[in-house]
Structures are given as C-alpha cells and as structure tokens.
Scaffold this active site. Structure first.
Site, PDB file in Angstrom:
ATOM      1  CG  ASP A 163      -1.471   1.257   1.435  1.00 33.18           C
ATOM      2  OD1 ASP A 163      -1.495   2.102   0.657  1.00 33.18           O
ATOM      3  OD2 ASP A 163      -2.322   1.370   2.563  1.00 33.18           O
ATOM      4  CE  LYS A 190      -2.042   6.757  -3.378  1.00 35.92           C
ATOM      5  NZ  LYS A 190      -2.465   5.921  -2.216  1.00 35.92           N
ATOM      6  CD  GLU A 232      -5.023   3.305  -2.516  1.00 32.91           C
ATOM      7  OE1 GLU A 232      -5.917   4.208  -2.143  1.00 32.91           O
ATOM      8  OE2 GLU A 232      -3.990   4.063  -2.752  1.00 32.91           O
ATOM      9  CG  ASP A 243      -9.243   4.569   2.146  1.00 33.79           C
ATOM     10  OD1 ASP A 243      -8.879   5.279   3.037  1.00 33.79           O
ATOM     11  OD2 ASP A 243      -8.449   3.827   1.271  1.00 33.79           O
TER      12      ASP A 243
HETATM   13  P1  ADP Z   1      -3.106   7.226   3.916  1.00 38.76           P
HETATM   14  O1  ADP Z   1      -4.093   6.284   3.405  1.00 38.76           O
HETATM   15  O2  ADP Z   1      -3.201   8.588   3.659  1.00 38.76           O
HETATM   16  O3  ADP Z   1      -1.668   7.012   3.633  1.00 38.76           O
HETATM   17  P2  ADP Z   1      -3.681   6.015   6.654  1.00 38.76           P
HETATM   18  O4  ADP Z   1      -4.630   5.126   6.194  1.00 38.76           O
HETATM   19  O5  ADP Z   1      -2.419   5.406   7.062  1.00 38.76           O
HETATM   20  O6  ADP Z   1      -3.370   7.231   5.543  1.00 38.76           O
HETATM   21  O7  ADP Z   1      -4.217   7.029   7.852  1.00 38.76           O
HETATM   22  C1  ADP Z   1      -3.438   8.031   8.294  1.00 38.76           C
HETATM   23  C2  ADP Z   1      -4.338   8.956   9.283  1.00 38.76           C
HETATM   24  O8  ADP Z   1      -5.116   8.235  10.026  1.00 38.76           O
HETATM   25  C3  ADP Z   1      -3.477   9.937  10.059  1.00 38.76           C
HETATM   26  O9  ADP Z   1      -4.202  11.278  10.131  1.00 38.76           O
HETATM   27  C4  ADP Z   1      -3.518   9.362  11.383  1.00 38.76           C
HETATM   28  O10 ADP Z   1      -3.412  10.336  12.545  1.00 38.76           O
HETATM   29  C5  ADP Z   1      -4.939   8.656  11.493  1.00 38.76           C
HETATM   30  N1  ADP Z   1      -5.215   7.934  12.360  1.00 38.76           N
HETATM   31  C6  ADP Z   1      -4.250   6.798  12.731  1.00 38.76           C
HETATM   32  N2  ADP Z   1      -4.702   6.113  13.855  1.00 38.76           N
HETATM   33  C7  ADP Z   1      -5.793   6.960  14.313  1.00 38.76           C
HETATM   34  C8  ADP Z   1      -6.714   6.724  15.514  1.00 38.76           C
HETATM   35  N3  ADP Z   1      -6.492   5.697  16.494  1.00 38.76           N
HETATM   36  N4  ADP Z   1      -7.444   7.495  15.642  1.00 38.76           N
HETATM   37  C9  ADP Z   1      -7.711   8.676  14.891  1.00 38.76           C
HETATM   38  N5  ADP Z   1      -7.058   8.927  13.659  1.00 38.76           N
HETATM   39  C10 ADP Z   1      -5.994   7.847  13.354  1.00 38.76           C
HETATM   40 MG    MG Z   2      -4.886   4.750   2.228  1.00 37.20          MG
END
Ligand code: ADP
Ligand code: MG
Length: 641
Positions: free
Chosen positions: A17, A79, A156, A179
């Site tokens: 991912d 990205k 995705e 998502d």
């Molecule tokens: P992306 O798909 O954009 O790469 P992710 O799916 O990894 O991102 O999500 C990252 C986001 O999720 C960040 O803003 C992070 O702060 C938030 N996040 C991760 N864990 C938690 C949580 N327990 N509660 C709220 N937000 C969270």
């Molecule tokens: Mg993502």
C-alpha cells in the site's frame, strides 16, 4: 520469516500500500496475509522523504520528524503528484514524483534484503480507483525503480475488499468502501458477482483527512494559548510542529477514551514566560471541530450511491479503511446512514496492504485454494480499426474501442460491426490499444482476416467482435459472422511493457547512487518516456499514415457500426486473398501508376518484386524484411509525391 514463493518463477511476492500518508507491505504466510514490520517495530512507514544537507536520504519516521523543521529538504504526500512531470526540488536536487515514491518503496524493499538479497521480488502495488493511466504507470515505474518486479497495480478499494475475504463467495454483493486516510478521502461502490470484484463508481476529496483534524486541534490549542499568553504559537515554526505532533496523539487517545489530557512541553518563551498548555479535551468537543468535514464525506457518499443508482439499503457490506476511520464518530455516522454497523475487523490502516498481499498470493498460487478471484482495470482502451465515410470516400483509419480504458478486468465485451461494401466476403480485424481516434496514433497489437462472409448488400451481414481481456494482460479477440456462426480468434499480449528501458536504467542507477553514496552529485531530472506516443514505432506509424493516404485505397475495407455507402474510387478486393501483405503490393502498384521519377521507379519495382517473391517463399523472415523495404520505399515516395 518465510515468505511464500511463487511456484512458477520461484520469486517471492509482496503486496504494498503506497499511501499518501503511510505505506505498508504485507505477504502471505500459512495462507494468511501478514504485515512485514519495520525494524523499529512499526507496521506503517510514513510516506515522507528527506534529504539531509550531507546528501543522506531519510525515509519514514525520521523524515516526517524533520518535515516541519526542514520543509525545503523534505516531501510528504508525493502521491498527490504522481504522474506529473514537474520536478520536485529537495535541497539542491530534483526528482520526479515517481522517483520520490521509488525511495519510499526502496525503504520497504530493504526490509526484504536480509531474506532474499538482491533476488528479484514481485510486488502488487495499490493505487486509488480514480488514478489515471499516467498515475498508474508512474506507480509501476516507481516500483521498478525501487527494484521490484511489479506484477500488478490494483485499486485500493478492491484490495480492501480482498482483505475482508470478499471475493470468495459466489453471492452477488454490493460493497461500499469508505476510506478516510491522512490527507485524502475516497469512497467507492464495488460489486461482487460470481467471485469477481468490480469498482463500480468512485468519488472523493483529495484534500480531506486526518491531517485536517489535527490542525483543527492545533487551532483550538493555539486559541487557548493566545488567550493565556497573548502570543500565537502557530507563528513559531518549532512550536507549530510540536503542537501538530501533540494534536495527532491527542486525537488518537480520543478514539479510545472519552477525554484526553493535554500536557504540552514548553513551546516557546514569550515576555520571559515559558509558554505551555495543560488542559483536557472531551471527545464531544473534538467531534464538534471535525463534524463539518465528516458531513462532507457523507455528501460524497450520497453522490457515489446516486451515480450507481443505489440507496443505502441496497448495500450489503460497508468496509472502513484508512487510519481516520478509527474515530468512533465515523462508526456512529456510518451506522446511522446504513442502519447497521460497518465491518472493521481488519485494522483499517493495514487493510489495503493486507489485501494487496492477498492479490499477490492469488498470483503466486499461495492462495489458489481460497476460491478468491480478483480484478484490475484495463489501463488503455482496446478496439479495432474501422472505416467511416468521409467527403473523400471511405476512410479506414478510425479507432472503435471495444473495451474502454478503466474497464474492470477480467472482462468480456462484444460489439457488432457491418461490412462496408456490397458482396464483401472478407474483413480485416486490426486490434489496437490506445486512446486516439485515429488508429495510426494507437498501438497495433495484431491483426487477422475473417473470410467466408456470405455475399450480401452492404450492412446486412453483422459481424460480432468479442474481446476477452484477462488479468495477465492477455487479450483474446474473436470475430464471428452472425449468420453462419463462423469465427476466428487472435490472442495477443497487451504489450504494456513499453517504457523506455534506457530512461528506466538511468533513473534507477541514479537512485542507486543516491542510496549508496551519502553526498551524491546534484542532478537534473530527465523526463522519462511515459507517453504512449513516444514509444510507438515511428516507421509503422508513418507507414500507416502513408497507406491511408496512398492514391488507391486498396487495403481491404474494414467495418463500422453503421452500414456505409461504398465509395466509387474503391477497387474491389479479391475475396480469396488471405495475406494482408498483398495490400502493400497493391499500394506499390498504385504508386507506380503515378510515379514518373526515374530514380524512384526502379526502387518501387525492386521492392515489389522482392515482396512478391518473399510472399511466395512463405519464409517469415524474408517477408518481414521485404515488408520493411516496401514500407521504407513507400515513405520515400510519399515525400516525393
Ligand atoms: P493514507 O491512506 O493517507 O496513507 P492512513 O490510512 O495511514 O493514511 O491514515 C493516516 C491517518 O489516520 C493519520 O491522519 C492518522 O493520524 C490517522 N489515525 C491513525 N490512527 C488513528 C486513530 N486511532 N484515531 C484517529 N485517527 C487515526
Ligand atoms: Mg490509504
């Protein structure tokens, strides 16, 4: 750690991912997908790259920590720029977005070195469903630059559905994947039918995610500090960075608890006073800050359902993906909207990587017993050459797509075409890939002739052309005469591997050097050839134009959806002709009639003779050479005429 080996190639294969905020890698072990953790124990690698003044590259947590302190040396969320050709400047160096992504992927690739050394490793990499060709190709290219053999690029939401084991059932299902990540929101409607997952519609906001929630908390804290100390901590680079970090951690706590303590370190000194914050925040307060943004995501969800002519009650499964869906308010709103809770058993920030690994396992055979089927999308349109009537008469050079770009694959599509002349008994099916209206601008995949059409008046003999395109890029084109059921089939590879090998090698060598060499030389980016046009064989393209323009239009008429009036100038075609090269002979003959130049005439005659005897000899190599020679001569003649 024993990574499953692809029985065919004996190559290990992983799922990746490549996220806007975080990236993750997974593989199949004992029939289940597992995340491959980083050396620091984390599952997620922040998608941030930083180049230190010494030239050393940092990827991940260190780079993210340096982001606010060294904004001109670090890049996050690359990205969003994938597929663009504007260089990104980091310190004194320039990079293409895909090169930055390659550095992130390379960091993941390093995790596999202790196990596999330099051995080739295959990867399935995910992209948002809305990514276009250029963005998909840039992603594939990034994987190759990082040293992976990119087996497949998948969507995705499809990966997320695979992580949930959907696809193993023969039931018909409609699935919503919601998502909410760090900086983007995507919502997709998928359909599952006979084990095939298809992205039906997709919607989103590329500037909405967890980061916004963090900043809303920063604003709240800053307002408090302003009231207490009369200074805005957001004006100070360091204080701002510390608050942002604190805000994210407070947000996480609020996903598990009803309230969170806030204890900041000393943020700055103002009027001789140490500025710091000590307070508590309740979850309900935080929800107030972010409610409007969450409402926006539901408006997008409304839209995507409407686009699919579906309502909430038609949806069988709702999957929550992305770290920000851990916020309990999201679950509440989903439950209110659909009248039942969403599924969230799979860790939402790992679901996409785990699903990519499932796809990888399907490919390698590690999951062949699972009954899962997966899908992809066609990166280019595929279709055939057709004739259209123009003022000049019939024009053979038009492209009629049968499988449109971005169609979910595997897929089968059929279109009906008609003969263009009275008593026509044969048609040429030329299969092309590309997006241009003119076939000459597209990429020829192959051709064949369908004979035995019962002679009839124009437009009365339908021919069905069916394209079946599978996940491995194999296209099967079948033309069938409806009245007699006679059919003929051509199988071709989609010919996707058309990157400039040189540009790839150059880019990779430079990244390699950067990786090994702490203080690499400044460098100017060379734009790699990503354009389909650039990879076209110039000769054949020119040749096409030429053949189209040559005075006697003697290529056998192709077909179109609409019956066309036969053109007067068009000579009749010998129905028994089995070799399309004969049309080249006809072109040469036609040219001879017009050509008086004493130097060129002998050349044309020589080319003609050579082609004729090559065709008689039935030797493939000499036919190829003779065709080349004839084409070159035709080009020369065209310049002259
Ligand atoms: P992306 O798909 O954009 O790469 P992710 O799916 O990894 O991102 O999500 C990252 C986001 O999720 C960040 O803003 C992070 O702060 C938030 N996040 C991760 N864990 C938690 C949580 N327990 N509660 C709220 N937000 C969270
Ligand atoms: Mg993502």
């Amino acid at each position: 750690m024993g990574i499953e080996v692809n029985p065919e190639s004996f190559r290990p294969i992983v799922g990746i991912d490549l996220g806007t905020t975080n990236s993750a890698m997974a593989y199949i072990r004992d029939g289940e997908p597992h995340i491959i953790a980083l050396p620091n124990g984390d599952d997620l690698l922040p998608s941030v790259v930083l180049i230190e003044p010494s030239g050393q590259i940092r990827v991940g947590r260190d780079a993210r920590d340096g982001l606010l302190a060294m904004p001109d040396r670090a890049i996050a969320a690359v990205k969003r720029r994938m597929g663009e050709t504007d260089p990104i400047v980091l310190g004194d160096q320039q990079f293409l977005p895909e090169e930055i992504s390659a550095l992130i992927l390379k960091e993941l690739r390093q995790l596999l070195v202790p196990l596999y050394g330099d051995q080739a490793i295959e990867a399935v990499i995910t992209v948002p469903a809305y990514f276009n060709d250029a963005q998909r190709r840039a992603t594939k290219h990034a994987g190759e630059l990082a040293g992976f053999v990119v087996e497949r690029i998948i969507n995705e939401p499809t990966a997320a559905a695979l992580a949930y084991g959907l696809g193993a059932t023969t039931e018909r299902k409609r699935i919503v994947v919601y998502d909410l990540g760090g900086g983007t929101f995507d919502v997709s409607v998928l359909t599952l039918d006979e084990g095939i997952l298809e992205v039906h519609a997709s919607n989103g906001n590329r500037e909405l995610g967890g980061e916004d929630f963090d900043w809303s908390l920063v604003d709240w804290m800053a307002a408090m500090i302003l009231k207490l100390y009369g200074v805005d901590p957001r004006d100070d680079l360091r204080a701002r960075a510390v608050l942002k970090d604190l805000a994210e951690r407070v947000k996480w706590v609020l996903s598990d608890e009803d309230q969170a303590p806030i204890e900041s370190p000393v943020l700055m000194v103002h009027d001789g006073q140490a500025v710091r914050l000590s307070t508590t925040i309740r979850r309900s307060e935080f929800v107030q800050f972010i409610q409007t943004r969450l409402d926006e995501t539901f408006a997008l969800l409304d839209d995507v359902l409407q686009q699919s002519s579906l309502s909430a009650k038609d949806i069988d499964e709702v999957l929550l993906v992305g770290g920000s869906t851990k916020i309990p308010r999201v679950h509440e709103m989903i439950t209110e909207y659909f009248g039942r809770p969403a599924r969230s058993e799979v860790d939402p920030d790992l679901a996409v990587a785990l699903g990519a690994a499932v796809q990888a396992g399907l490919k390698s055979g590690a999951l062949s017993e699972s009954g899962l089927v997966a899908t992809d999308v066609a990166p280019f349109s595929m279709g055939i050459a057709v004739a259209r009537s123009t003022l000049r008469g019939l024009d053979n050079g038009y492209f009629s797509p049968i499988i449109a770009r971005n169609t979910t694959i595997p897929c089968t599509r059929t279109d009906t075409f008609y003969t263009t002349r009275d008593w026509q008994t044969a048609i040429d099916i030329e299969v092309y890939q590309g997006e241009h209206e003119r076939v000459a601008k597209n990429y020829l995949l192959g051709s064949f002739r369908l004979t035995g059409i019962p002679p009839a008046v124009v437009g009365s003999q339908p021919v069905e052309v069916t394209f079946r395109y599978n996940l491995n890029g194999i296209l099967e084109a079948t033309a069938r005469i409806v009245s007699t059921k006679k059919s003929q089939t051509l199988v071709v590879q989609d010919g996707l591997e058309r990157h400039s090998k040189e540009a790839l090698a150059q880019s990779r060598a430079r990244l390699e050097a950067l990786w090994n060499d702490e203080a690499a030389e400044p460098y100017t980016t060379v734009a790699t050839e990503l354009d389909l046009d650039l990879d076209l064989d110039l000769d054949s393209e020119l040749a096409h134009d030429l053949l189209d323009a040559s005075p006697a239009l003697s290529t056998p008429p192709r077909v179109d959806h609409t019956p066309l009036v036969p053109s007067e100038q068009e000579p009749s075609v010998d129905e028994n002709i089995e070799d399309p090269n004969l049309s080249l002979i006809a072109d040469l003959n036609a040219v001879l009639l017009e050509l008086l130049d004493p130097e060129l005439r002998p050349k044309v005659i020589a080319a003609l003779n050579r082609l004729q005897s090559a065709l008689e000899s039935r030797d493939a190599k000499s036919i190829d050479e003779a065709v080349d020679e004839a084409t070159t001569v035709l080009m020369e003649v065209d310049l002259f005429l």
